[in-house]
Scaffold this motif. Sequence first.
Motif, PDB file in Angstrom:
ATOM      1  N   LEU A 158      23.852 -20.918  -5.656  1.00 61.46           N
ATOM      2  CA  LEU A 158      24.826 -21.331  -4.507  1.00 61.46           C
ATOM      3  C   LEU A 158      25.302 -22.921  -4.886  1.00 61.46           C
ATOM      4  N   GLU A 159      24.513 -23.669  -5.139  1.00 58.18           N
ATOM      5  CA  GLU A 159      24.781 -25.122  -5.596  1.00 58.18           C
ATOM      6  C   GLU A 159      25.849 -25.262  -6.681  1.00 58.18           C
ATOM      7  N   ALA A 160      25.456 -24.348  -7.749  1.00 57.44           N
ATOM      8  CA  ALA A 160      26.465 -24.480  -8.759  1.00 57.44           C
ATOM      9  C   ALA A 160      28.042 -23.670  -8.370  1.00 57.44           C
ATOM     10  N   TRP A 161      28.043 -22.769  -7.522  1.00 55.11           N
ATOM     11  CA  TRP A 161      29.164 -22.324  -7.105  1.00 55.11           C
ATOM     12  C   TRP A 161      29.990 -23.140  -6.225  1.00 55.11           C
ATOM     13  N   GLN A 162      29.071 -23.880  -5.447  1.00 54.55           N
ATOM     14  CA  GLN A 162      29.766 -24.941  -4.562  1.00 54.55           C
ATOM     15  C   GLN A 162      30.190 -26.341  -5.240  1.00 54.55           C
ATOM     16  N   ALA A 163      29.742 -26.764  -6.314  1.00 48.69           N
ATOM     17  CA  ALA A 163      30.043 -27.986  -6.991  1.00 48.69           C
ATOM     18  C   ALA A 163      31.591 -28.075  -7.186  1.00 48.69           C
ATOM     19  N   PRO A 164      32.378 -27.252  -7.509  1.00 52.27           N
ATOM     20  CA  PRO A 164      33.787 -27.545  -7.881  1.00 52.27           C
ATOM     21  C   PRO A 164      34.648 -27.419  -7.018  1.00 52.27           C
ATOM     22  N   PHE A 165      34.058 -27.101  -5.686  1.00 52.53           N
ATOM     23  CA  PHE A 165      35.133 -26.755  -4.532  1.00 52.53           C
ATOM     24  C   PHE A 165      35.800 -28.223  -4.154  1.00 52.53           C
ATOM     25  N   LEU A 166      36.756 -28.302  -3.922  1.00 57.37           N
ATOM     26  CA  LEU A 166      37.440 -29.718  -3.518  1.00 57.37           C
ATOM     27  C   LEU A 166      37.578 -30.133  -2.094  1.00 57.37           C
ATOM     28  N   GLY A 167      37.499 -28.994  -1.324  1.00 63.53           N
ATOM     29  CA  GLY A 167      37.609 -29.129   0.046  1.00 63.53           C
ATOM     30  C   GLY A 167      36.240 -29.320   0.721  1.00 63.53           C
ATOM     31  N   ASN A 168      36.335 -29.398   2.041  1.00 64.70           N
ATOM     32  CA  ASN A 168      34.975 -29.369   2.774  1.00 64.70           C
ATOM     33  C   ASN A 168      34.020 -28.245   2.639  1.00 64.70           C
ATOM     34  N   ARG A 169      32.842 -28.814   2.219  1.00 57.89           N
ATOM     35  CA  ARG A 169      31.846 -28.045   1.716  1.00 57.89           C
ATOM     36  C   ARG A 169      30.485 -28.493   2.149  1.00 57.89           C
ATOM     37  N   PRO A 170      29.635 -28.265   3.472  1.00 59.35           N
ATOM     38  CA  PRO A 170      28.311 -28.538   3.807  1.00 59.35           C
ATOM     39  C   PRO A 170      27.469 -28.252   2.473  1.00 59.35           C
ATOM     40  N   ARG A 171      26.407 -29.223   2.762  1.00 61.13           N
ATOM     41  CA  ARG A 171      25.433 -28.694   1.537  1.00 61.13           C
ATOM     42  C   ARG A 171      24.827 -27.592   1.870  1.00 61.13           C
ATOM     43  N   VAL A 172      24.410 -26.882   0.640  1.00 54.53           N
ATOM     44  CA  VAL A 172      23.656 -25.745   0.770  1.00 54.53           C
ATOM     45  C   VAL A 172      22.093 -25.748   1.215  1.00 54.53           C
ATOM     46  N   GLY A 173      21.821 -24.974   2.253  1.00 55.36           N
ATOM     47  CA  GLY A 173      20.605 -25.183   2.995  1.00 55.36           C
ATOM     48  C   GLY A 173      20.523 -23.802   3.923  1.00 55.36           C
ATOM     49  N   VAL A 174      19.269 -23.728   4.362  1.00 58.32           N
ATOM     50  CA  VAL A 174      18.585 -23.009   5.175  1.00 58.32           C
ATOM     51  C   VAL A 174      18.970 -23.372   6.726  1.00 58.32           C
ATOM     52  N   MET A 175      19.608 -22.397   7.319  1.00 59.82           N
ATOM     53  CA  MET A 175      20.162 -22.354   8.761  1.00 59.82           C
ATOM     54  C   MET A 175      18.869 -22.109   9.453  1.00 59.82           C
ATOM     55  N   TRP A 176      18.285 -22.990  10.194  1.00 64.18           N
ATOM     56  CA  TRP A 176      16.860 -22.828  10.652  1.00 64.18           C
ATOM     57  C   TRP A 176      16.714 -21.681  11.904  1.00 64.18           C
ATOM     58  N   GLY A 177      18.032 -21.368  12.459  1.00 62.26           N
ATOM     59  CA  GLY A 177      18.204 -20.298  13.692  1.00 62.26           C
ATOM     60  C   GLY A 177      18.388 -19.137  12.867  1.00 62.26           C
ATOM     61  N   GLY A 178      19.251 -18.543  12.250  1.00 59.08           N
ATOM     62  CA  GLY A 178      19.437 -17.383  11.759  1.00 59.08           C
ATOM     63  C   GLY A 178      18.534 -16.982  10.459  1.00 59.08           C
ATOM     64  N   PHE A 179      17.949 -18.261   9.788  1.00 59.75           N
ATOM     65  CA  PHE A 179      17.188 -18.121   8.864  1.00 59.75           C
ATOM     66  C   PHE A 179      17.682 -17.681   7.511  1.00 59.75           C
ATOM     67  N   ASP A 180      19.019 -17.967   7.440  1.00 59.76           N
ATOM     68  CA  ASP A 180      19.768 -17.423   6.034  1.00 59.76           C
ATOM     69  C   ASP A 180      20.022 -18.807   5.367  1.00 59.76           C
ATOM     70  N   LEU A 181      19.801 -18.675   3.937  1.00 61.60           N
ATOM     71  CA  LEU A 181      20.428 -19.716   2.908  1.00 61.60           C
ATOM     72  C   LEU A 181      21.789 -19.607   2.955  1.00 61.60           C
ATOM     73  N   SER A 182      22.464 -20.849   3.387  1.00 61.66           N
ATOM     74  CA  SER A 182      24.091 -20.802   3.562  1.00 61.66           C
ATOM     75  C   SER A 182      24.946 -21.687   2.590  1.00 61.66           C
ATOM     76  N   ALA A 183      25.818 -21.069   2.100  1.00 63.76           N
ATOM     77  CA  ALA A 183      26.956 -21.957   1.413  1.00 63.76           C
ATOM     78  C   ALA A 183      28.168 -21.515   1.970  1.00 63.76           C
TER      79      ALA A 183
END
Length: 321
Positions: A158-183
């Motif tokens: 997911l970090e490799a997928w996100q890297a080239p995006f030129l717009g707003n992209r929060p960092r890849v990480g686990v959402m502690w509520g729903g508990f999914d790894l999100s990009a």
Amino acid sequence: MSERLRTWPTLVHDDLAPMVGYVNRVVQVAGKYTLDAPFEVGWGNIVLDVSPRGLRTPTFRQPGVTFSVHYRLLDGDVLIEADTGSRTVSLVQRSVASFFEEFCDAVAELGIDPPRTALVCEIPDCAPTFQHDDVERTWDPRAARLMWEAWDLAAGGLEAWQAPFLGNRPRVGVMWGGFDLSATRHSTRPTEPPPHRPAFQRNAQLSAYVAVGFAFGSDSAPEAGMYAYIWPQPDGLEGRSWGVDGAAWHADAGLVRLPWDRLGGTAEPHRAVVAFGDAVYQAAVDLAGWPADLAGPRVDGWYMSRTPPERVRAAEKARQH
């Protein structure tokens, strides 16, 4: 892939569910501190980083103290590090209530305020607060390692997928509520959140976005794997190719899903995660009007440090055509 991970980890829901439920609860304790941070679009401020040993919060700053909290799943404990010192709280053989009590005592010794709420959120049929959850939990080191391995493998892609995006992209990480790894990739185009939902859900949908992530599954949908969706959901998602054999659109859930075992069966799972994400973004371009030129070149820092920008632009233009 390293020697240690040549064998793709098998994720069996029934085997992992007790640990997933336990860890989901305890990470919410320090996760509450992220709510004190300035809000970022799509709740980008709350995610927990996948660390070399587990999950770690961002660095927090309260008056007079700076600290972070590291859930070290491979060690079975939680490390609280501050400029005033450090404390360790065990996760082994205890209840969520006893963990919360010891955690609050430990942070107080470091001059850190306790979390501002003890409410447990986004977990069906859970105790209302940490103090009410007095079920004795058994720590399973094997399950803890499998959870970390899955997060680590998915996060790399997911970090490799996100890297080239030129717009707003929060960092890849686990959402502690729903508990999914999100990009997520966000647009500035405002949208209308669905009515009659909790405020935190409505504020997650203030603008258009594309989400790709990983989840362990649930009792109702027990298969672990990658997921993706486009908000708002466009028409025409049925029958598309999603970049990886086995990925498919599930209209009932509103998700594109790529089962974990199908991902592990590809020749290069890391690249498969990237291909999956690229296919989802292409669907957003084709069906929802997202700009095709918001993704730049996917190269490493060494290439960019040695290549004049005009050559980078020319190579990217050639790739797009």
